[in-house]
Design a protein around this motif. Structure first.
Motif, PDB file in Angstrom:
ATOM      1  N   ALA A 109       0.832  -1.193   0.000  1.00  0.00           N
ATOM      2  CA  ALA A 109       0.000   0.000   0.000  1.00  0.00           C
ATOM      3  C   ALA A 109       0.866   1.242   0.000  1.00  0.00           C
ATOM      4  O   ALA A 109       2.013   1.231   0.452  1.00  0.00           O
ATOM      5  CB  ALA A 109      -0.926   0.013   1.222  1.00  0.00           C
ATOM      6  N   LEU A 110       0.303   2.321  -0.514  1.00  0.00           N
ATOM      7  CA  LEU A 110       0.984   3.602  -0.492  1.00  0.00           C
ATOM      8  C   LEU A 110       1.027   4.157   0.924  1.00  0.00           C
ATOM      9  O   LEU A 110       0.118   3.928   1.727  1.00  0.00           O
ATOM     10  CB  LEU A 110       0.246   4.601  -1.389  1.00  0.00           C
ATOM     11  N   GLN A 111       2.072   4.905   1.239  1.00  0.00           N
ATOM     12  CA  GLN A 111       2.092   5.635   2.495  1.00  0.00           C
ATOM     13  C   GLN A 111       1.029   6.735   2.450  1.00  0.00           C
ATOM     14  O   GLN A 111       0.727   7.277   1.388  1.00  0.00           O
ATOM     15  CB  GLN A 111       3.471   6.242   2.735  1.00  0.00           C
ATOM     16  N   PRO A 112       0.420   7.063   3.593  1.00  0.00           N
ATOM     17  CA  PRO A 112      -0.640   8.077   3.593  1.00  0.00           C
ATOM     18  C   PRO A 112      -0.118   9.432   3.106  1.00  0.00           C
ATOM     19  O   PRO A 112       1.050   9.774   3.304  1.00  0.00           O
ATOM     20  CB  PRO A 112      -1.057   8.151   5.064  1.00  0.00           C
ATOM     21  N   SER A 113      -1.011  10.198   2.489  1.00  0.00           N
ATOM     22  CA  SER A 113      -0.662  11.566   2.099  1.00  0.00           C
ATOM     23  C   SER A 113      -1.070  12.573   3.163  1.00  0.00           C
ATOM     24  O   SER A 113      -0.718  13.748   3.073  1.00  0.00           O
ATOM     25  CB  SER A 113      -1.335  11.924   0.763  1.00  0.00           C
ATOM     26  N   VAL A 114      -1.840  12.125   4.163  1.00  0.00           N
ATOM     27  CA  VAL A 114      -2.259  12.975   5.273  1.00  0.00           C
ATOM     28  C   VAL A 114      -1.829  12.305   6.571  1.00  0.00           C
ATOM     29  O   VAL A 114      -2.150  11.142   6.817  1.00  0.00           O
ATOM     30  CB  VAL A 114      -3.786  13.203   5.268  1.00  0.00           C
ATOM     31  N   ALA A 115      -1.095  13.035   7.405  1.00  0.00           N
ATOM     32  CA  ALA A 115      -0.621  12.490   8.676  1.00  0.00           C
ATOM     33  C   ALA A 115      -1.705  12.622   9.736  1.00  0.00           C
ATOM     34  O   ALA A 115      -2.407  13.635   9.800  1.00  0.00           O
ATOM     35  CB  ALA A 115       0.636  13.220   9.136  1.00  0.00           C
ATOM     36  N   PHE A 116      -1.844  11.599  10.556  1.00  0.00           N
ATOM     37  CA  PHE A 116      -2.789  11.618  11.663  1.00  0.00           C
ATOM     38  C   PHE A 116      -2.010  11.467  12.963  1.00  0.00           C
ATOM     39  O   PHE A 116      -1.227  10.528  13.122  1.00  0.00           O
ATOM     40  CB  PHE A 116      -3.818  10.492  11.495  1.00  0.00           C
ATOM     41  N   TYR A 117      -2.223  12.400  13.872  1.00  0.00           N
ATOM     42  CA  TYR A 117      -1.518  12.430  15.153  1.00  0.00           C
ATOM     43  C   TYR A 117      -2.518  12.284  16.295  1.00  0.00           C
ATOM     44  O   TYR A 117      -3.614  12.850  16.251  1.00  0.00           O
ATOM     45  CB  TYR A 117      -0.799  13.772  15.351  1.00  0.00           C
ATOM     46  N   VAL A 118      -2.141  11.531  17.322  1.00  0.00           N
ATOM     47  CA  VAL A 118      -2.797  11.577  18.620  1.00  0.00           C
ATOM     48  C   VAL A 118      -1.850  12.336  19.545  1.00  0.00           C
ATOM     49  O   VAL A 118      -0.762  11.839  19.851  1.00  0.00           O
ATOM     50  CB  VAL A 118      -3.101  10.176  19.169  1.00  0.00           C
ATOM     51  N   ASP A 119      -2.255  13.537  19.936  1.00  0.00           N
ATOM     52  CA  ASP A 119      -1.357  14.449  20.649  1.00  0.00           C
ATOM     53  C   ASP A 119      -0.080  14.638  19.835  1.00  0.00           C
ATOM     54  O   ASP A 119      -0.135  15.117  18.721  1.00  0.00           O
ATOM     55  CB  ASP A 119      -1.097  13.942  22.067  1.00  0.00           C
ATOM     56  N   GLU A 120       1.082  14.218  20.351  1.00  0.00           N
ATOM     57  CA  GLU A 120       2.359  14.423  19.655  1.00  0.00           C
ATOM     58  C   GLU A 120       2.820  13.182  18.893  1.00  0.00           C
ATOM     59  O   GLU A 120       3.911  13.177  18.326  1.00  0.00           O
ATOM     60  CB  GLU A 120       3.441  14.807  20.674  1.00  0.00           C
ATOM     61  N   MET A 121       1.991  12.137  18.852  1.00  0.00           N
ATOM     62  CA  MET A 121       2.419  10.849  18.296  1.00  0.00           C
ATOM     63  C   MET A 121       1.783  10.607  16.927  1.00  0.00           C
ATOM     64  O   MET A 121       0.553  10.537  16.814  1.00  0.00           O
ATOM     65  CB  MET A 121       2.012   9.724  19.256  1.00  0.00           C
ATOM     66  N   PRO A 122       2.574  10.468  15.845  1.00  0.00           N
ATOM     67  CA  PRO A 122       2.003  10.092  14.554  1.00  0.00           C
ATOM     68  C   PRO A 122       1.568   8.629  14.570  1.00  0.00           C
ATOM     69  O   PRO A 122       2.332   7.754  14.978  1.00  0.00           O
ATOM     70  CB  PRO A 122       3.150  10.319  13.575  1.00  0.00           C
ATOM     71  N   VAL A 123       0.334   8.359  14.148  1.00  0.00           N
ATOM     72  CA  VAL A 123      -0.192   6.996  14.187  1.00  0.00           C
ATOM     73  C   VAL A 123      -0.753   6.579  12.830  1.00  0.00           C
ATOM     74  O   VAL A 123      -1.549   5.645  12.740  1.00  0.00           O
ATOM     75  CB  VAL A 123      -1.271   6.851  15.287  1.00  0.00           C
ATOM     76  N   SER A 124      -0.351   7.258  11.760  1.00  0.00           N
ATOM     77  CA  SER A 124      -0.822   6.892  10.427  1.00  0.00           C
ATOM     78  C   SER A 124      -0.320   5.509  10.056  1.00  0.00           C
ATOM     79  O   SER A 124       0.733   5.070  10.500  1.00  0.00           O
ATOM     80  CB  SER A 124      -0.325   7.913   9.394  1.00  0.00           C
ATOM     81  N   MET A 125      -1.093   4.840   9.202  1.00  0.00           N
ATOM     82  CA  MET A 125      -0.679   3.535   8.686  1.00  0.00           C
ATOM     83  C   MET A 125      -1.183   3.404   7.263  1.00  0.00           C
ATOM     84  O   MET A 125      -2.303   3.823   6.954  1.00  0.00           O
ATOM     85  CB  MET A 125      -1.240   2.400   9.542  1.00  0.00           C
ATOM     86  N   ALA A 126      -0.366   2.858   6.391  1.00  0.00           N
ATOM     87  CA  ALA A 126      -0.719   2.725   4.988  1.00  0.00           C
ATOM     88  C   ALA A 126      -2.014   1.948   4.817  1.00  0.00           C
ATOM     89  O   ALA A 126      -2.110   0.804   5.246  1.00  0.00           O
ATOM     90  CB  ALA A 126       0.412   2.035   4.230  1.00  0.00           C
ATOM     91  N   GLY A 127      -3.012   2.582   4.206  1.00  0.00           N
ATOM     92  CA  GLY A 127      -4.266   1.918   3.881  1.00  0.00           C
ATOM     93  C   GLY A 127      -5.229   1.746   5.021  1.00  0.00           C
ATOM     94  O   GLY A 127      -6.406   1.485   4.796  1.00  0.00           O
ATOM     95  N   ARG A 128      -4.782   1.905   6.271  1.00  0.00           N
ATOM     96  CA  ARG A 128      -5.652   1.649   7.432  1.00  0.00           C
ATOM     97  C   ARG A 128      -5.302   2.613   8.554  1.00  0.00           C
ATOM     98  O   ARG A 128      -4.576   2.270   9.480  1.00  0.00           O
ATOM     99  CB  ARG A 128      -5.469   0.212   7.925  1.00  0.00           C
TER     100      ARG A 128
END
Length: 896
Positions: A109-128
């Motif tokens: 899967a492609l890496q996300p184009s939009v980053a998702f953070y919980v507070d200071e922690m990036p938690v994005s995952m490709a496709g999910r």
């Protein structure tokens, strides 16, 4: 407190209702200004010289968000695309492309184009993207446009941040929320949330929040009835996608199991699947359950430490899409159980302090995510070079009269573990000077380890087809043999390690004019290891890293042919190290100029850069089986190259009419170079997804939001997005397959908008009543990057006996990507499905005294069945839709 999963909170925040004034009513009321940390400094949202949307916790609660589908309408500049809870991807400002199907998102899967953070922690995952339930939320911040200088690789098109409530040291507080609702044609839903905040000592405080939300289903798995819109099965489709290997598929179709003269499945030439034991109404349930605990310790007057842990389980059954070939908009045919369990534990920590003239922050986190999936894979029959081999009796030793197409029922089982650890150290200057600096170091280590088992061969033809992996040993398993009904296996570990140095300098040119420059240097090492039943992936990638002839030959690759492909530019391996690690590094920049016209108006101009790193393909270098036309000498890319986004924007933020009217607007122009996309190989196995670069694109648009205190007791919010996207270059091998030059990018509407009004009125004994209403409009959107709609329609008509009835936009006279042969000239028109425009209205009425609140609400008042996503990964279209009309009651109590 908040009442939904994080995807819901994000969607609400992206409504561009950037501020809220609900709690400020009566004479002299003004619009509240929220403090945000979008630039990694705490600032007023109206003073930040970038486009940013923020909603505080009270505003999120007042909007009454219950589910992603209910509030998808509040997205004038963003899109969520996916197939259900825990299976969505975020796109912002039209920078969208086709992502891998969920069965392969952990593998390819492609890496996300939009980053998702919980507070200071990036938690994005490709496709999910991580689907965090949004309880006890301080605010949600959304930053459209590239944010890579401060937030890194996955911030190419924007960043979304969920900011949770932290422990407070001044008082004990507690509260609870409940919600019960009924959905038209579906099951009841119910939720309960609770929190408490307790100072334990003067220096130590703890905060705990817990939740359980059961979201009832509304999609029915109906009895398969061939000939009445149900699955028939088509030897014609199977034969042509397998190279016309069946001698007379049309005759077989004419003698399928629906023929009244056939009384036994063993007599049928084409066998239709049965789902008698799986028929169930409202089978798409979702349950969120979890808790978060936070501990705050004041070390001394200059230093403090915060540690938080969130544990959550998301369980879903069924699917969240209907089959448009069936009657109604809530029916589907599934032939295997569908289950998904998504559990994660997230621990984060933040140490903040002051060193002379510097503020220092060290923050880090550790995420452990487990995904277990069982999915119906029967659609694999509808596409793939080897369909006839898997489903039908044919071959050199089989006479034509013995040909039969057997039961096509298949399944996919996945066990994926994802871990991620991050560390960031940054400094902010606090000196009384005309310049300010933010600078830091960032480290990120991600690993996705997956075992995917596929039942794709008929057990009638292959009664014992247990498979072992191609490599000598498994990465996440013992290498096999696997159960007898498993005929293909992915055993893959994908590791991404990133280090970065970033900084931003702001300088006050005058008292009202400020310039800033930001930069980020990064290095990303991507290692892709493992095996499939047919490919030793690790050894294959190392062979391309070394280009050693012996190593290439060991993985069945011709060294001379590979070198010829490299010399011609058809393949590239410049970023691949000899040990098989894909390594890239670069520096990206951001420039901005902002002018504070007066205390109420800010003008700004920005240039920013964003990127997504390359993605290694598990079957890179593979030669197309079809060696005709454009596919002559075509090889699957070893990896997709980095795609970049350059963004230019002008914006205004202003308060007018003595603070009762706020208008924020941004116009932007973006250029995407080497846009990545996921695609299937139309000449090999269609579900063998790989990543590629489709070409270049341009995006022009404008976002605006307005907040107006119309009277002392009436608040009106409105937002809209105007968007124009265009492919400006298409790579040669995708010409005629991808949408062509001048075509729109997928999933984004040319115009979207919404309006929300909230009216308050005084009641006896200090109570206040309110009425809240909203209407939103989302325009037509195109599904996917590939012009496959007419191919899908033809297959749907043959496989189900009826078409889908979905709208299609013609984009080419001939679909040239696949050499399917039929009774005509062997070609199809090129077009993409249209996700039709829709309007959704919500209504709520409630009463509160600021301690307790009771609310009656109706979501989707007019019972609109919106087309949120058209999924063609099963080679016939499935429509993801919103929840039907839902009526419910919310009750909440806060002890303050």
């Amino acid at each position: 407190m908040k009442k939904s999963q994080i995807s819901c909170a994000i969607l609400a925040a992206l409504a561009s209702v950037s501020v809220t004034a609900q709690q400020q009513t009566g004479p002299n009321a003004k619009i509240e200004t929220i403090e945000v940390t979008a630039t990694k400094r705490a600032e007023s949202i109206q003073d930040v010289p970038v486009a940013v949307t923020a909603l505080n916790g009270e505003a999120l609660e007042n909007m009454g968000i219950d589910s992603f589908q209910d509030y998808v309408e509040f997205l004038p500049n963003v899109t969520f695309q996916g197939t259900g809870p825990g299976q969505n991807e975020i796109y912002i400002r039209g920078a969208a492309t086709t992502q891998s199907n969920i069965m392969l998102s952990s593998v390819q899967a492609l890496q996300p184009s939009v980053a998702f953070y919980v507070d200071e922690m990036p938690v994005s995952m490709a496709g999910r993207n991580l689907d965090v339930y949004a309880t006890d939320v301080q605010r949600v911040e959304v930053l459209p446009g590239p944010q890579g200088t401060l937030f890194g690789a996955s911030s190419q098109a924007g960043t979304v941040r969920l900011i949770t409530k932290k422990p407070q040291h001044d008082a004990f507080t507690a509260g609870a929320d409940t919600n019960i609702s009924m959905t038209k044609g579906g099951e009841m839903s119910n939720a309960v949330e609770a929190y408490f905040n307790m100072p334990l000592t003067d220096e130590l405080a703890v905060r705990v929040a817990a939740y359980n939300d059961r979201q009832g289903g509304w999609i029915d798995n109906v009895l398969n009835q061939p000939g009445q819109g149900g699955y028939i099965g088509s030897a014609e489709v199977i034969s042509r996608i397998s190279g016309n290997v069946l001698s007379d598929p049309r005759a077989m179709d004419a003698n399928r199991i629906t023929n009244p003269d056939i009384t036994s499945r063993t007599e049928a030439d084409v066998v239709s699947p049965r789902n008698d034991g799986l028929v169930e109404d409202d089978f798409n349930d979702a349950i969120y359950a979890g808790a978060r605990i936070g501990v705050s310790y004041l070390i001394n007057e200059n230093w403090d430490l915060l540690v938080q842990h969130t544990q959550q389980t998301l369980e879903t059954e069924g699917v969240f899409a209907y089959d448009p070939n069936l009657e109604g908009e809530s029916s589907t045919n599934r032939f295997q159980p569908e289950e998904n369990t998504d559990e994660f534990g997230l621990t984060t920590w933040t140490l903040e302090g002051r060193l002379e003239k510097l503020d220092m922050v060290y923050t880090g986190g550790y995420l452990n995510r487990e995904i277990d999936t069982l999915a119906d894979y029967t659609g694999y029959t509808n596409g793939g070079l080897f369909s006839a081999y898997y489903v039908c009796n044919y071959g050199e030793a089989v006479a034509a009269e013995d040909e039969r197409c057997l039961d096509p029922t298949k399944y996919y089982r996945e066990d994926t573990t994802s871990t991620r650890s991050t560390h960031e150290l940054r400094f902010n200057t606090t000196m009384d000077t005309p310049w300010r600096v933010t600078a830091g170091l960032f480290y990120d280590d991600q690993e996705v380890a997956t075992i995917g088992q596929f039942n794709i061969a008929s057990t009638e033809k292959f009664p014992a087809m247990a498979r072992e992996l191609k490599g000598s040993e498994g990465i996440n398993s013992d290498g096999g043999p696997f159960p007898a009904d498993v005929s293909f296996v992915n055993d893959i570990t994908h590791t991404i390690e990133q280090i970065a140095v970033f900084g931003q300098l702001e300088y006050d040119l005058t008292d009202s004019l400020t310039a800033s420059i930001g930069a980020r240097w990064y290095q990303i090492d991507d290692e892709y290891k493992g095996s499939t039943s047919t490919v030793d992936v690790s050894r294959r990638i190392r062979a391309f890293g070394t280009l050693d002839p012996t190593e290439l030959e060991s993985v069945d690759l011709d060294p001379d042919a590979i070198n010829a492909a490299l010399d011609s530019g058809q393949l590239t391996v410049d970023d691949l190290e000899p040990d098989g690690v894909l390594s890239v590094d670069d520096t990206i920049f951001k420039f901005s100029l902002d002018w504070k016209v007066n205390d109420d108006i800010l003008l700004f101009a920005n240039y920013s850069e964003g990127f997504r790193p390359p993605v290694t393909n598990r079957v890179g270098g593979g030669l197309a089986s079809n060696q005709t036309g454009k596919f002559e000498n075509f090889r699957i890319p070893v990896y997709s190259t980095t795609d970049t986004l350059d963004n230019y924007e002008l914006g205004v933020k202003g308060d007018f009419l003595e603070g009762i009217l706020r208008v924020n607007a941004t116009a932007y122009y973006s250029e995407i170079t080497d846009l990545q996309t996921s695609r299937f190989d139309p000449t090999n196995i269609s579900f063998l997804v790989f990543t590629d670069n489709v070409g270049d694109a341009e995006i022009r648009g404008m976002d605006a939001d307005i907040t107006w205190l119309a009277t002392d007791d009436l608040v009106i919010n409105a937002a809209f997005s105007v968007l124009d996207t265009e492919l400006t270059r298409v790579n040669d091998e995708l010409a005629g397959i991808s949408a062509g030059v001048g075509s729109r990018l997928p999933y984004s509407a040319k115009f979207s908008g919404n309006i929300n009004a909230r009216y308050f009125f005084e009641m006896e004994e200090g109570r206040r009543g309110y009425v809240n209403g909203s209407v939103s409009y989302t325009g037509d959107r195109l599904a996917g990057m590939v012009m496959d709609a007419y191919v899908m329609e033809d297959a749907t008509s043959l496989i189900y006996g009826t078409g889908s009835g979905l709208s299609i936009e013609d984009e080419a006279s001939v679909y040239e990507g696949v050499t399917y042969q039929d009774a005509n000239d062997g070609t199809f028109r090129g077009g993409r499905y249209i996700q039709d425009a829709y309007v959704i209205a919500n209504l709520a009425v409630g009463v509160t005294n600021d301690v307790w609140k009771a609310e009656l609400y109706i979501d989707n008042v007019f019972d609109e069945h919106a087309v949120l996503n058209i999924d063609t990964q099963q080679f016939t279209p499935k429509v993801v839709t919103n929840r039907p009309r839902t009526i419910g009651v919310r009750l909440s109590y806060d002890y303050l």
